[in-house]
Design a protein around this motif. Structure first.
Motif, PDB file in Angstrom:
ATOM      1  N   UNK A  23      15.383   7.673  26.998  1.00 49.89           N
ATOM      2  CA  UNK A  23      16.404   7.482  25.970  1.00 49.89           C
ATOM      3  C   UNK A  23      16.505   8.607  24.975  1.00 49.89           C
ATOM      4  N   UNK A  24      15.406   9.065  24.500  1.00 52.35           N
ATOM      5  CA  UNK A  24      15.306   9.692  23.210  1.00 52.35           C
ATOM      6  C   UNK A  24      16.123  10.952  23.097  1.00 52.35           C
ATOM      7  N   UNK A  25      15.697  11.981  23.831  1.00 53.39           N
ATOM      8  CA  UNK A  25      16.518  13.164  23.785  1.00 53.39           C
ATOM      9  C   UNK A  25      17.068  13.406  25.167  1.00 53.39           C
ATOM     10  N   UNK A  26      16.251  13.169  26.131  1.00 54.69           N
ATOM     11  CA  UNK A  26      16.520  13.851  27.373  1.00 54.69           C
ATOM     12  C   UNK A  26      16.546  12.909  28.555  1.00 54.69           C
ATOM     13  N   UNK A  27      17.543  13.078  29.409  1.00 58.90           N
ATOM     14  CA  UNK A  27      17.541  12.385  30.669  1.00 58.90           C
ATOM     15  C   UNK A  27      16.633  13.144  31.605  1.00 58.90           C
ATOM     16  N   UNK A  28      15.993  12.429  32.498  1.00 55.12           N
ATOM     17  CA  UNK A  28      15.045  13.102  33.388  1.00 55.12           C
ATOM     18  C   UNK A  28      15.103  12.490  34.772  1.00 55.12           C
ATOM     19  N   UNK A  29      15.110  13.312  35.775  1.00 55.93           N
ATOM     20  CA  UNK A  29      15.054  12.833  37.143  1.00 55.93           C
ATOM     21  C   UNK A  29      13.658  12.307  37.435  1.00 55.93           C
ATOM     22  N   UNK A  56       5.258  16.630  24.263  1.00 56.42           N
ATOM     23  CA  UNK A  56       4.754  17.409  23.133  1.00 56.42           C
ATOM     24  C   UNK A  56       5.838  17.708  22.111  1.00 56.42           C
ATOM     25  N   UNK A  57       7.036  18.030  22.596  1.00 57.69           N
ATOM     26  CA  UNK A  57       8.087  18.540  21.718  1.00 57.69           C
ATOM     27  C   UNK A  57       8.951  17.435  21.129  1.00 57.69           C
ATOM     28  N   UNK A  58       9.258  16.402  21.911  1.00 53.83           N
ATOM     29  CA  UNK A  58      10.239  15.402  21.510  1.00 53.83           C
ATOM     30  C   UNK A  58       9.910  14.696  20.196  1.00 53.83           C
ATOM     31  N   UNK A  59       8.682  14.205  19.965  1.00 51.56           N
ATOM     32  CA  UNK A  59       8.423  13.495  18.703  1.00 51.56           C
ATOM     33  C   UNK A  59       8.692  14.341  17.466  1.00 51.56           C
ATOM     34  N   UNK A  60       8.239  15.591  17.469  1.00 51.40           N
ATOM     35  CA  UNK A  60       8.471  16.455  16.310  1.00 51.40           C
ATOM     36  C   UNK A  60       9.959  16.735  16.124  1.00 51.40           C
ATOM     37  N   UNK A  61      10.655  16.980  17.225  1.00 53.81           N
ATOM     38  CA  UNK A  61      12.094  17.240  17.155  1.00 53.81           C
ATOM     39  C   UNK A  61      12.839  16.052  16.563  1.00 53.81           C
ATOM     40  N   UNK A  62      12.506  14.855  17.027  1.00 50.82           N
ATOM     41  CA  UNK A  62      13.183  13.659  16.540  1.00 50.82           C
ATOM     42  C   UNK A  62      12.851  13.391  15.071  1.00 50.82           C
ATOM     43  N   UNK A  63      11.612  13.660  14.669  1.00 48.99           N
ATOM     44  CA  UNK A  63      11.222  13.434  13.277  1.00 48.99           C
ATOM     45  C   UNK A  63      11.993  14.360  12.335  1.00 48.99           C
ATOM     46  N   UNK A  64      12.078  15.637  12.690  1.00 50.78           N
ATOM     47  CA  UNK A  64      12.808  16.599  11.857  1.00 50.78           C
ATOM     48  C   UNK A  64      14.293  16.246  11.824  1.00 50.78           C
ATOM     49  N   UNK A  66      15.663  13.304  12.248  1.00 49.94           N
ATOM     50  CA  UNK A  66      15.843  12.087  11.457  1.00 49.94           C
ATOM     51  C   UNK A  66      15.824  12.398   9.968  1.00 49.94           C
ATOM     52  N   UNK A  67      14.884  13.252   9.542  1.00 54.63           N
ATOM     53  CA  UNK A  67      14.803  13.608   8.124  1.00 54.63           C
ATOM     54  C   UNK A  67      16.075  14.317   7.664  1.00 54.63           C
ATOM     55  N   UNK A  68      16.565  15.265   8.468  1.00 58.21           N
ATOM     56  CA  UNK A  68      17.782  15.987   8.118  1.00 58.21           C
ATOM     57  C   UNK A  68      18.992  15.053   8.108  1.00 58.21           C
ATOM     58  N   UNK A  69      19.040  14.130   9.084  1.00 58.04           N
ATOM     59  CA  UNK A  69      20.158  13.183   9.145  1.00 58.04           C
ATOM     60  C   UNK A  69      20.147  12.245   7.943  1.00 58.04           C
ATOM     61  N   UNK A 107      20.438   7.498  13.433  1.00 59.45           N
ATOM     62  CA  UNK A 107      19.255   8.157  12.877  1.00 59.45           C
ATOM     63  C   UNK A 107      18.106   7.172  12.668  1.00 59.45           C
ATOM     64  N   UNK A 108      18.429   5.922  12.331  1.00 57.70           N
ATOM     65  CA  UNK A 108      17.382   4.923  12.092  1.00 57.70           C
ATOM     66  C   UNK A 108      16.582   4.605  13.348  1.00 57.70           C
ATOM     67  N   UNK A 109      17.162   4.881  14.525  1.00 50.57           N
ATOM     68  CA  UNK A 109      16.464   4.594  15.772  1.00 50.57           C
ATOM     69  C   UNK A 109      15.512   5.709  16.177  1.00 50.57           C
ATOM     70  N   UNK A 110      15.631   6.874  15.559  1.00 52.43           N
ATOM     71  CA  UNK A 110      14.828   8.019  15.981  1.00 52.43           C
ATOM     72  C   UNK A 110      13.328   7.840  15.727  1.00 52.43           C
ATOM     73  N   UNK A 111      12.885   7.289  14.576  1.00 51.06           N
ATOM     74  CA  UNK A 111      11.428   7.137  14.373  1.00 51.06           C
ATOM     75  C   UNK A 111      10.738   6.268  15.420  1.00 51.06           C
ATOM     76  N   UNK A 112      11.241   5.042  15.720  1.00 55.52           N
ATOM     77  CA  UNK A 112      10.535   4.272  16.758  1.00 55.52           C
ATOM     78  C   UNK A 112      10.572   4.939  18.121  1.00 55.52           C
TER      79      UNK A 112
END
Length: 308
Positions: A23-29, A56-64, A66-69, A107-112
Motif C-alpha cells: 500500500x504505502x508507497x510502492x507497488x511490488x511484483x 529501509x527507506x519507506x518508513x523515513x520517507x513516509x514520516x517526513x 506526513x510531517x510536511x503534509x 496524510x493521517x494514514x501515513x504514520x500507521x
C-alpha cells in the motif's frame, strides 16, 4: 500457487496470487520461490533486491512526507479561516477546504503505514482493509474534486446545489474505493504485512479496482485535458489556480501507467526479461512515491497560487 510473497524473488512472478505492494508507497511484483524452472534467462540468476531497500527507506520517507503534509495542510486551513473572502474561482474556498480535508485524511494514514512497514502489521486484517479503503477514498475524492474544478460554476458558492454535489462526490468516492478494501488483506511472512492484493490478478473484484484506478489516474485527466483544448469556454478559463490543482494528476499519472504495466506482466500478457524483473519494482515504487508527495506539495501549491 501459494498466496504469499517473498523478498528473495525468482522470475516466476506471474504465478503468484499476491503483491508485496504494501500500500504505502510502492507497488511490488510478488515472486513465488516454489517455481524455479518457468523462466531461464540464459541460465543467469536474476536477483531483485527491492524489498530490503523498500523496508529501509519507506518508513523515513513516509514520516517526513506526513510531517510536511501536516504543516502544509494546517497552513492552508489557517489561510482559509483568516481570509475567507480572498478565495475565488478557480480556487473557491469551498473547493480548497474539501481538498484540504482529503489531503489531511491521506496524510493521517501515513504514520500507521510507516510503522507497519518497519515493524510488521500488527493491527489485524480488518484495520488493514480499512486503511486501504480510506487511502483510496481520499485519492478518489481528491481526483473528483480536482476534475470538477474545471467547471467554473461548480464551486463558486456554498448553496444547496454545491452541498448536494459535495455529498455526492464524497459518497461516490467511498463507493469507488470499496473494491480496494475487498482485494486487500494481511499475509504472514518473516513479518506480518498488510498488502494491497491478496486475490488472483484476474479476479473480478481486482479487475474492477484496477479499472477504477486507471480511470482516475489516466482516463479522467486525459478527458479533461482534451475537453479543455477542444472547448474555448474552458480554455478561456484556464488560470494558474487550475494548473496548481492539476498537480494531483501530474503526480499520479506515472503510477497509473505503472499499474497497467504491472497487470500486463502478472497476467503474462508481457514476458519479462531479467532486466525487467530486477528493475520494474523500483520504477513502480518510485512512481507511487511520487504520487504520495501530492499530500505535501498540493497544499503548498494552492497557497503559492493564492499568494501570487
Amino acid at each position: 500457487p501459494d498466496a504469499h510473497w517473498s523478498c528473495s524473488q525468482t522470475p516466476s512472478v506471474l504465478e503468484s496470487k499476491t503483491s508485496l505492494d504494501l500500500l504505502e508507497i510502492m507497488g511490488n511484483i510478488s515472486y513465488d520461490d516454489s517455481n524455479m524452472t518457468s523462466l531461464d534467462y540464459d541460465a543467469a540468476p536474476c536477483h531483485n533486491q527491492y524489498c530490503p531497500l523498500f523496508q529501509r527507506v519507506a518508513p523515513a520517507f513516509l514520516a517526513v512526507t506526513c510531517a510536511a503534509a501536516t504543516l502544509g495542510t494546517g497552513a492552508l486551513l489557517v489561510a482559509l479561516a483568516k481570509r475567507p473572502h480572498a478565495w475565488g474561482w478557480p480556487q473557491s474556498r469551498v473547493l480548497v477546504a474539501q481538498l484540504a480535508v482529503g489531503t489531511g485524511l491521506f496524510a493521517a494514514l501515513l504514520p500507521p503505514v510507516a510503522v507497519g512497514i518497519g515493524q510488521g502489521w500488527r493491527l489485524g486484517t480488518g484495520l488493514c482493509k480499512l486503511t486501504h479503503l480510506l487511502w483510496h477514498w481520499s485519492l478518489f475524492v481528491q481526483g473528483l474534486l480536482v476534475g470538477s474544478s474545471s467547471c467554473r460554476t461548480a464551486w463558486c458558492r456554498w448553496d444547496p446545489r454545491s452541498r448536494w454535489l459535495a455529498v455526492a462526490m464524497w459518497a461516490g468516492a467511498l463507493l469507488l474505493a470499496t473494491p480496494a478494501a475487498l482485494t486487500s488483506g494481511t499475509v504472514a511472512a518473516p513479518e506480518t504485512s498488510c498488502i494491497r492484493r491478496n486475490v488472483d490478478i484476474l479476479s473480478p473484484v481486482y479487475l474492477l479496482h484496477l479499472t477504477l484506478c486507471l480511470c482516475l489516474f489516466l482516463l479522467l485527466p486525459a478527458v479533461l485535458l482534451v475537453a479543455t483544448v477542444a472547448m474555448p469556454q474552458l480554455r478561456a478559463g484556464w488560470e494558474p489556480g487550475i494548473c496548481m490543482s492539476w498537480l494531483f494528476f501530474g503526480l499520479w499519472v506515472p503510477y497509473g501507467v505503472g499499474l497497467a504495466m504491472d497487470f500486463l506482466l502478472q497476467a503474462q500478457l508481457l514476458q519479462p526479461t531479467c532486466s525487467t524483473f530486477e528493475h520494474f519494482d523500483y520504477v513502480l515504487g518510485l512512481c507511487e512515491g511520487l504520487g504520495v508527495l501530492h499530500c505535501c506539495l498540493g497544499p503548498a501549491a494552492l497557497l503559492a497560487a493564492r499568494l501570487c
